[in-house]
Design an enzyme around this catalytic site. Sequence first.
Site, PDB file in Angstrom:
ATOM      1  N   HIS A  17       0.832  -1.207   0.000  1.00 21.53           N
ATOM      2  CA  HIS A  17       0.000   0.000   0.000  1.00 21.53           C
ATOM      3  C   HIS A  17       0.868   1.259   0.000  1.00 21.53           C
ATOM      4  O   HIS A  17       0.507   2.263  -0.600  1.00 21.53           O
ATOM      5  CB  HIS A  17      -0.942   0.009   1.226  1.00 21.53           C
ATOM      6  N   ASP A 105      -5.975   5.769   2.275  1.00 19.47           N
ATOM      7  CA  ASP A 105      -6.136   4.398   1.807  1.00 19.47           C
ATOM      8  C   ASP A 105      -7.607   4.022   1.966  1.00 19.47           C
ATOM      9  O   ASP A 105      -8.203   4.268   3.024  1.00 19.47           O
ATOM     10  CB  ASP A 105      -5.249   3.506   2.704  1.00 19.47           C
TER      11      ASP A 105
HETATM   12  C1  UDX Z   1      -0.680  -6.917  -0.939  1.00 13.41           C
HETATM   13  C2  UDX Z   1      -1.700  -7.519  -1.915  1.00 13.41           C
HETATM   14  O1  UDX Z   1      -1.328  -8.744  -2.437  1.00 13.41           O
HETATM   15  C3  UDX Z   1      -2.114  -6.568  -2.971  1.00 13.41           C
HETATM   16  O2  UDX Z   1      -2.978  -7.116  -3.923  1.00 13.41           O
HETATM   17  C4  UDX Z   1      -2.716  -5.428  -2.260  1.00 13.41           C
HETATM   18  O3  UDX Z   1      -3.470  -4.607  -3.016  1.00 13.41           O
HETATM   19  C5  UDX Z   1      -1.593  -4.730  -1.559  1.00 13.41           C
HETATM   20  O4  UDX Z   1      -1.098  -5.607  -0.559  1.00 13.41           O
HETATM   21  P1  UDX Z   1       1.751  -7.888  -1.509  1.00 13.41           P
HETATM   22  O5  UDX Z   1       1.175  -9.225  -1.228  1.00 13.41           O
HETATM   23  O6  UDX Z   1       2.957  -7.499  -0.785  1.00 13.41           O
HETATM   24  O7  UDX Z   1       0.662  -6.744  -1.375  1.00 13.41           O
HETATM   25  O8  UDX Z   1       2.062  -7.911  -3.096  1.00 13.41           O
HETATM   26  P2  UDX Z   1       2.148  -6.786  -4.183  1.00 13.41           P
HETATM   27  O9  UDX Z   1       0.860  -6.066  -4.334  1.00 13.41           O
HETATM   28  O10 UDX Z   1       2.651  -7.446  -5.388  1.00 13.41           O
HETATM   29  O11 UDX Z   1       3.217  -5.748  -3.601  1.00 13.41           O
HETATM   30  C6  UDX Z   1       4.550  -6.082  -3.342  1.00 13.41           C
HETATM   31  C7  UDX Z   1       5.448  -4.911  -3.671  1.00 13.41           C
HETATM   32  O12 UDX Z   1       6.740  -5.204  -3.177  1.00 13.41           O
HETATM   33  C8  UDX Z   1       5.576  -4.642  -5.166  1.00 13.41           C
HETATM   34  O13 UDX Z   1       5.529  -3.266  -5.414  1.00 13.41           O
HETATM   35  C9  UDX Z   1       6.944  -5.176  -5.520  1.00 13.41           C
HETATM   36  O14 UDX Z   1       7.618  -4.465  -6.538  1.00 13.41           O
HETATM   37  C10 UDX Z   1       7.695  -5.044  -4.219  1.00 13.41           C
HETATM   38  N1  UDX Z   1       8.716  -6.102  -4.106  1.00 13.41           N
HETATM   39  C11 UDX Z   1       8.368  -7.404  -3.924  1.00 13.41           C
HETATM   40  C12 UDX Z   1      10.046  -5.743  -4.177  1.00 13.41           C
HETATM   41  O15 UDX Z   1      10.374  -4.556  -4.342  1.00 13.41           O
HETATM   42  N2  UDX Z   1      10.989  -6.717  -4.042  1.00 13.41           N
HETATM   43  C13 UDX Z   1      10.670  -8.019  -3.857  1.00 13.41           C
HETATM   44  O16 UDX Z   1      11.586  -8.834  -3.740  1.00 13.41           O
HETATM   45  C14 UDX Z   1       9.317  -8.372  -3.793  1.00 13.41           C
END
Ligand code: UDX
Length: 450
Positions: A17, A105
Amino acid sequence: MESKVHVLVIPYPVQGHINPMLQFSKRLVSKGVKVTLLTISFEECLRDKHAGSVAVQTIADDQQEKNRSMEDRLINFPDLLSQKLPEIIVKQRNHGYPVSCLVYDALLPRVLEIAKQQGLLGASFSTQSCAVGTIYSSVYEGKLRMPVEAPSVLLPGLPPLFVCDLPSFVSDLENNYPDALELLTGQFSNVEKADWIFFNTFNSLEKQVMNWMARKWPIKPVGPTIPSMFLDKRLEDDRDYGLSLFKPNSDACLKWLDSKRPSSVVYISFGSLLALREDQVAELAWGLKRSNTCFLWVVRESEIKKLPNNFVEETIEMGLVVTWSPQLEVLAHKSVGCFLTHCGWNSILEALSLGVPMVAMPQWSDQPTNAKFVTDVWQVGVKVKADEYGIVTKEEIERCVREVMEGEKGNEIRKNSEKWKKLACMAVDEGGKSDKNIEEFVTKLVCSSN
Ligand code: UDX
């Protein structure tokens, strides 16, 4: 005295977020707005405090907060905000930086009440897709009754969805988290009173469902909120997301990728929150080995003990395991040919924006719905099938990775990915729909503060 319009941006303090709301903030700053991003004090876990052009203010920790676990602090965040936000707004005013709008949010709808009490404008910001928002709004309005008994549901603006395509909090009552469902449906409790309703999506991506939702509420797409350097390249300070709770092994990842052939690597990440079952980690590991494809796999520190013994040693020639990656730079790297993803909304938008084909391995929350769109609507990936015990076997991992990297279908998927990459860029580039929506927001803020 500062004469600029001042906006407070308030994400729920988890990585998925913070990232999109920080990037949205940067877009506002580039259009002349002063932005302060408000968050809890992460002292012990914020690895990268850099936020570029955006000011960051942390909510002061009192002793009671400091004594709580991180998990409890996240749960307590809405209450803490309700307590502290009014005095933060007053202080900003007293210091000569009066706030005119709170961008909150969507999971923090109580902030809108505070905005109204303080005579401020309020803009809700959803970090999930509009399709997922529609499903939660249907549950909130009693139009989608739970438990869902029919094998599939038809909701306005959406393709027919099997129960397994719905967000897990709606479909999977056995493993349900009532608090999470309440949090997610609660975003619609006062949405009609918000002055703006932003979604991190873009018009061409979710046209039908946005058209439908726009009949009820004045929703505006403002995404994809990817740092500008990966899309329209109009902002200068945007090299990465900033405000990171994890430390990436950037040099190791990029150097390793540099040594690989174009489009030869599968990148694997399950985002910032998800924990896989240990037997699932093992199947994934051996599936990657069987696929005989080079892989870069993010296994967070808290998950690393689940890797099978000797796996890293046995695959040293073909794979690199890191605890966090510079994901955008990885996806933008020419050696990456496929992203095996849990389908978090940010990851999906990032892969779409950078034209990377996907293997979708959704686990819970909004991920099953995102995966449905990846495979059936945007056709930029394939989805793994779990066996009768809910496990995705090594054979299935191998099949899907090969299908995207080598198969006939892979070619079609790559073409579609290229198309979405262009459309994503157009949305935020000068004159694109998302850019115009941000521009309009800023113009209205400026007019209302004069
Ligand atoms: C969660 C939900 O899955 C998502 O749908 C919701 O709306 C927000 O919260 P998360 O499970 O962490 O988030 O996944 P994602 O939404 O893909 O966000 C992860 C973020 O971390 C991405 O921006 C990604 O670029 C970043 N990331 C992930 C990194 O920078 N490095 C990594 O190794 C893994």
